[in-house]
Scaffold this motif. Structure first.
Motif, PDB file in Angstrom:
ATOM      1  N   LYS A 105     -14.535 -32.094  22.295  1.00 40.22           N
ATOM      2  CA  LYS A 105     -13.226 -32.743  22.117  1.00 40.22           C
ATOM      3  C   LYS A 105     -12.403 -32.022  21.062  1.00 40.22           C
ATOM      4  CE  LYS A 105     -14.740 -36.325  18.834  1.00 40.22           C
ATOM      5  NZ  LYS A 105     -15.065 -37.750  18.686  1.00 40.22           N
ATOM      6  N   GLU A 106     -11.082 -32.190  21.196  1.00 40.89           N
ATOM      7  CA  GLU A 106     -10.141 -31.609  20.245  1.00 40.89           C
ATOM      8  C   GLU A 106      -9.629 -32.698  19.296  1.00 40.89           C
ATOM      9  OE1 GLU A 106      -7.304 -28.532  22.009  1.00 40.89           O
ATOM     10  OE2 GLU A 106      -7.864 -29.710  23.792  1.00 40.89           O
ATOM     11  N   VAL A 107      -9.432 -32.343  18.042  1.00 43.13           N
ATOM     12  CA  VAL A 107      -8.821 -33.241  17.063  1.00 43.13           C
ATOM     13  C   VAL A 107      -7.784 -32.430  16.283  1.00 43.13           C
ATOM     14  CG1 VAL A 107     -10.776 -34.833  16.826  1.00 43.13           C
ATOM     15  CG2 VAL A 107     -10.711 -32.750  15.431  1.00 43.13           C
ATOM     16  N   ASP A 108      -6.991 -33.107  15.470  1.00 48.22           N
ATOM     17  CA  ASP A 108      -5.929 -32.415  14.728  1.00 48.22           C
ATOM     18  C   ASP A 108      -6.477 -31.325  13.812  1.00 48.22           C
ATOM     19  OD1 ASP A 108      -4.064 -33.987  15.928  1.00 48.22           O
ATOM     20  OD2 ASP A 108      -3.854 -35.392  14.244  1.00 48.22           O
ATOM     21  N   PHE A 109      -7.694 -31.540  13.288  1.00 46.86           N
ATOM     22  CA  PHE A 109      -8.236 -30.623  12.282  1.00 46.86           C
ATOM     23  C   PHE A 109      -9.288 -29.660  12.852  1.00 46.86           C
ATOM     24  CE2 PHE A 109      -9.886 -34.930  12.024  1.00 46.86           C
ATOM     25  CZ  PHE A 109     -11.255 -34.767  12.257  1.00 46.86           C
ATOM     26  N   LYS A 163     -10.192 -26.153  12.248  1.00 45.83           N
ATOM     27  CA  LYS A 163      -9.064 -25.616  13.005  1.00 45.83           C
ATOM     28  C   LYS A 163      -8.813 -24.133  12.747  1.00 45.83           C
ATOM     29  CE  LYS A 163      -4.287 -26.792  14.196  1.00 45.83           C
ATOM     30  NZ  LYS A 163      -3.194 -27.774  13.975  1.00 45.83           N
ATOM     31  N   LYS A 220     -10.466 -24.977  24.737  1.00 44.67           N
ATOM     32  CA  LYS A 220     -10.304 -26.318  25.311  1.00 44.67           C
ATOM     33  C   LYS A 220     -11.677 -26.922  25.588  1.00 44.67           C
ATOM     34  CE  LYS A 220      -9.704 -24.332  29.931  1.00 44.67           C
ATOM     35  NZ  LYS A 220     -10.153 -23.011  29.473  1.00 44.67           N
TER      36      LYS A 220
END
Length: 278
Positions: free
Chosen positions: A16-20, A36, A44
């Motif tokens: 999964k992707e998160v802001d950081f 990040k 992705k």
């Protein structure tokens, strides 16, 4: 048992992707953060990334795409970044420095100096640590090398006899002073040739191939060198051994044998000021 190899590279799936950053699938170890700043562009969920896994400041598993100078199970020569009341911390190319407890130092490490160390997991704390007591981590098995076999070595330390080296990240070896024709220092990586494996398992090495094949090989190199320099070189048997080594990477003895070989084959003539192509 964890499938994550701490202190080594792992191929892990992005879940999964998160802001950081992104989280990677660590199975029973849970999800592992790849911050990040280390996430390759275009990454992705579902992608497989090759990442190095270590512990962050809070002892949590964390991933990076940076390349450390050394992995767990390897030897390296690293610089001390800082020292505190618990030990020394080495720069190994990552955000968090590599810890060397005082008990694993042969002498008190000093900031700015470089030391050869072995990197491993501490059995009690499961942290990645380093030790300057290199001899404790060299193999005690007798290596199966043959005379003349080429191996990779890292210079470990200078002694009265010569230079101790670590052979193929595993065994103890020795390069003797009378066969070394270049400046060596701890941490240098070189190709060397096995002369013999002693009964105690230690390996005697040379930086040049032994015997006639070495001379034949270098004869070809020398002949090409003379051709490339308009058919003449001022180097001859009066030239300083260090100059010969800096030019060709061979001893003066090998140089003289090769000159003799080319002369006997009538490919060169010997002049007062050097060697000329026939």
């Amino acid at each position: 048992m964890s499938h994550i190899k701490l202190g080594k590279y792992n191929q892990l799936e992005v879940v999964k992707e998160v802001d950081f950053g992104v989280y990677l699938n660590g199975d029973e170890d849970g999800e592992i953060l790849l911050p990040k700043r280390y996430v390759p562009e275009g990454t992705k969920p579902g992608d497989i990334l090759n990442v190095f896994i270590y512990l962050d400041m809070e002892e949590r598993l964390v991933a990076t795409t940076l390349q450390p100078y050394v992995q767990v199970g390897e030897f390296a020569c690293l610089q001390v970044a800082w020292v505190n009341q618990f030990g020394a911390f080495l720069d190994w190319g990552l955000m968090k420095d590599l810890f060397v407890p005082f008990r694993e130092q042969k002498m008190k490490m000093q900031k700015g100096k470089r030391y050869v160390v072995h990197v491993h997991l501490d059995e009690e704390s499961y942290r990645i640590v380093a030790s300057a007591k290199v001899e404790h981590y060299l193999s005690t098995e007798k290596p199966e090398y043959q005379p003349g076999q080429e191996v990779n070595v890292m210079v470990w330390q200078r002694t009265d006899l010569g230079y101790k080296v670590i052979v193929e990240n595993q065994f103890s070896g020795m390069l003797f002073h009378n066969e070394v024709f270049q400046p060596l220092e701890a941490g240098m990586h070189l190709s060397a040739f096995v002369k013999q494996v002693r009964p105690d398992g230690k390996i005697d090495l040379g930086l040049q191939k032994a015997g006639a094949r070495k001379v034949d090989d270098f004869s070809e190199v020398l002949l090409q060198y003379i051709k490339d320099n308009d058919g003449f070189t001022p180097l001859n048997d009066k030239t300083d051994a260090e100059v010969i080594y800096q030019t060709f990477g061979v001893s003066k003895k090998t140089f003289k044998k090769a000159v003799g070989d080319l002369y006997k084959k009538r490919l060169v003539v010997l002049e007062e000021g050097g060697i000329r192509l026939v």
